[in-house]
Write an enzyme that holds these catalytic residues in place. Structure first.
Site, PDB file in Angstrom:
ATOM      1  N   ASP A   1       0.568  -1.771   0.137  1.00 43.00           N
ATOM      2  CA  ASP A   1      -0.191   0.074   0.054  1.00 43.00           C
ATOM      3  C   ASP A   1       0.916   0.953  -0.205  1.00 43.00           C
ATOM      4  O   ASP A   1       2.351   0.964  -0.560  1.00 43.00           O
ATOM      5  CB  ASP A   1      -0.763   0.218   1.250  1.00 43.00           C
ATOM      6  CG  ASP A   1      -0.328  -0.714   1.867  1.00 43.00           C
ATOM      7  OD1 ASP A   1      -1.146  -1.064   2.855  1.00 43.00           O
ATOM      8  OD2 ASP A   1       0.109   0.075   2.540  1.00 43.00           O
TER       9      ASP A   1
ATOM     10  N   MET B   1      -2.406   9.013  12.131  1.00 37.14           N
ATOM     11  CA  MET B   1      -3.215   9.660  11.296  1.00 37.14           C
ATOM     12  C   MET B   1      -4.466  10.328  11.436  1.00 37.14           C
ATOM     13  O   MET B   1      -5.746  10.587  11.839  1.00 37.14           O
ATOM     14  CB  MET B   1      -4.773   8.474  10.721  1.00 37.14           C
ATOM     15  CG  MET B   1      -4.377   7.195  10.262  1.00 37.14           C
ATOM     16  SD  MET B   1      -4.969   5.759  10.001  1.00 37.14           S
ATOM     17  CE  MET B   1      -5.421   4.785  11.434  1.00 37.14           C
TER      18      MET B   1
ATOM     19  N   LYS C   1      -4.305   2.847  -0.298  1.00 36.94           N
ATOM     20  CA  LYS C   1      -5.167   2.916   1.141  1.00 36.94           C
ATOM     21  C   LYS C   1      -4.598   4.583   1.657  1.00 36.94           C
ATOM     22  O   LYS C   1      -4.766   3.758   2.430  1.00 36.94           O
ATOM     23  CB  LYS C   1      -4.729   2.189   2.218  1.00 36.94           C
ATOM     24  CG  LYS C   1      -5.391   0.541   1.640  1.00 36.94           C
ATOM     25  CD  LYS C   1      -6.692   0.204   3.423  1.00 36.94           C
ATOM     26  CE  LYS C   1      -6.434  -1.160   3.579  1.00 36.94           C
ATOM     27  NZ  LYS C   1      -5.738  -1.199   4.748  1.00 36.94           N
TER      28      LYS C   1
HETATM   29  N1  SAH Z   1       0.964   0.484  10.416  1.00 36.08           N
HETATM   30  C1  SAH Z   1       1.302   1.551  10.185  1.00 36.08           C
HETATM   31  C2  SAH Z   1       0.921   2.663  10.483  1.00 36.08           C
HETATM   32  C3  SAH Z   1      -0.920   2.818   9.721  1.00 36.08           C
HETATM   33  S1  SAH Z   1      -2.086   3.820   9.857  1.00 36.08           S
HETATM   34  C4  SAH Z   1       2.655   1.462  11.521  1.00 36.08           C
HETATM   35  O1  SAH Z   1       2.673   0.325  11.991  1.00 36.08           O
HETATM   36  O2  SAH Z   1       3.166   2.539  11.208  1.00 36.08           O
HETATM   37  C5  SAH Z   1      -0.961   4.929   8.752  1.00 36.08           C
HETATM   38  C6  SAH Z   1      -0.428   6.485   9.822  1.00 36.08           C
HETATM   39  O3  SAH Z   1       1.352   6.404   9.956  1.00 36.08           O
HETATM   40  C7  SAH Z   1      -0.171   7.598   8.582  1.00 36.08           C
HETATM   41  O4  SAH Z   1      -1.385   8.362   8.618  1.00 36.08           O
HETATM   42  C8  SAH Z   1       0.873   8.149   9.588  1.00 36.08           C
HETATM   43  O5  SAH Z   1       0.024   9.225  10.997  1.00 36.08           O
HETATM   44  C9  SAH Z   1       1.362   7.055  10.380  1.00 36.08           C
HETATM   45  N2  SAH Z   1       2.623   7.282  10.050  1.00 36.08           N
HETATM   46  C10 SAH Z   1       3.723   5.856   8.987  1.00 36.08           C
HETATM   47  N3  SAH Z   1       4.381   5.900   8.708  1.00 36.08           N
HETATM   48  C11 SAH Z   1       4.629   8.004   8.945  1.00 36.08           C
HETATM   49  C12 SAH Z   1       5.612   8.471   8.513  1.00 36.08           C
HETATM   50  N4  SAH Z   1       7.213   7.524   8.661  1.00 36.08           N
HETATM   51  N5  SAH Z   1       5.255   9.834   9.263  1.00 36.08           N
HETATM   52  C13 SAH Z   1       5.736   9.709   9.697  1.00 36.08           C
HETATM   53  N6  SAH Z   1       4.015   9.610  10.166  1.00 36.08           N
HETATM   54  C14 SAH Z   1       4.041   8.015   9.716  1.00 36.08           C
END
Ligand code: SAH
Length: 281
Positions: free
Chosen positions: A51, A186, A73
């Protein structure tokens, strides 16, 4: 290496019947944060379903022969609905030996990994889970913000700020507490509301908070402010998704602990009071 040999024999063993789906965490962005197991599986995969949070640098590790399928997504822009992804994984597992379902961060943290596995389990498709560095941990590390610290935070909450239909269904009294750090995934769209709610439930308006955009990547930007000023500061800086919000006294430690030098430089609206030196020991 023994484990490498084991993995190869395991993969060839499963070739005869239905393949295995590996639910793999890709980490928050920097490809160096992938686990060895994730890198090995990407190199051996027959098909990779990924995704939008999975970056190009990580995809470079995918075997050249592998089928790559983007299922999107992004918020309000789902390329393939969840049901479609579930069906796709079941079909791919029947066609291939090694199917990697690659998700940003950790697949079990706000990643719907559990939902996808439930479908595979119901269909009798074998699966394994490869954890990844979740954004909360990886992004905080690259922003120089320790999530816990004996003087400031004895616990840390990971919550989603994706507010259903604009309504706030979070447990605000539990979130608006001192001596803890709150990491909000998010939460960009609802940031102003989130900050207002935290103040309304008892945190001081000058409570430290930060938003990190593209954490761990060369384009990382960090805005630090207070609950009262964060939404406006983030707006002024023009931060865009993916962004992670960190709320708590530990944010002030960034003044001393920031170490990562992103290409874009740092956007720091530091309006928080510096911690007394004694508190930093
Ligand atoms: N499974 C993922 C989260 C998915 S939800 C995990 O464990 O990290 C997606 C959210 O994760 C985004 O909206 C943001 O809030 C955060 N996120 C993921 N990667 C990021 C990054 N490199 N920098 C800042 N926020 C991030």
């Amino acid at each position: 290496m023994n484990s490498f040999v084991d993995l190869k024999s395991m993969l060839s063993a499963s070739r005869a019947s239905c393949g295995t789906v590996y639910l793999v965490g890709a980490g928050p962005g920097d490809p160096d944060l992938l686990t060895l197991r994730a890198a090995r599986l990407l190199a051996q995969a027959d098909a990779v379903v990924y995704d939008h949070l999975v970056g190009a640098d990580v995809l470079e590790l995918v075997a050249p022969h592998a089928q790559r399928i983007y299922v999107g997504k992004e918020r309000a822009k789902h390329t393939l609905q969840q049901e479609g992804i579930n069906t796709l994984l079941v079909r791919l597992a029947r066609e291939h030996a090694c199917v990697v379902r690659l998700k940003g961060g950790d697949p079990f943290v706000f990643g719907r990994g559990g939902e996808e596995l439930q479908v595979l389990a119901a269909e009798g498709v074998p699966f394994e889970v490869v954890p990844g560095v979740t954004a909360g941990c990886g992004v905080a590390a690259y922003a120089g913000i320790p999530l816990t610290h004996r003087d400031h935070a004895q616990s840390c909450l990971f919550v989603t700020g994706h507010l259903k239909d604009g309504s706030c269904d979070l447990d605000w009294p539990a979130i608006a507490r001192r001596r803890q750090t709150v990491v909000i995934y998010m939460g960009l769209a609802g940031l102003a509301t989130i900050c207002e709610r935290l103040i309304a439930h008892g945190l001081p308006p000058d409570w430290p908070a930060a938003v990190v955009e593209q954490g761990t990547l060369v384009d990382q930007r960090v805005v630090t402010a207070t609950l009262a000023t964060l939404a406006e500061a983030v707006d002024n800086a023009g931060l865009e998704s993916p962004c992670l919000t960190i709320v708590g006294e530990v944010v002030r430690l960034r003044d001393q602990l920031a170490w990562f030098e992103p290409r874009a430089g740092v956007t720091a609206t530091t309006e928080t009071r510096p911690l007394p030196v004694a508190a930093l020991s």
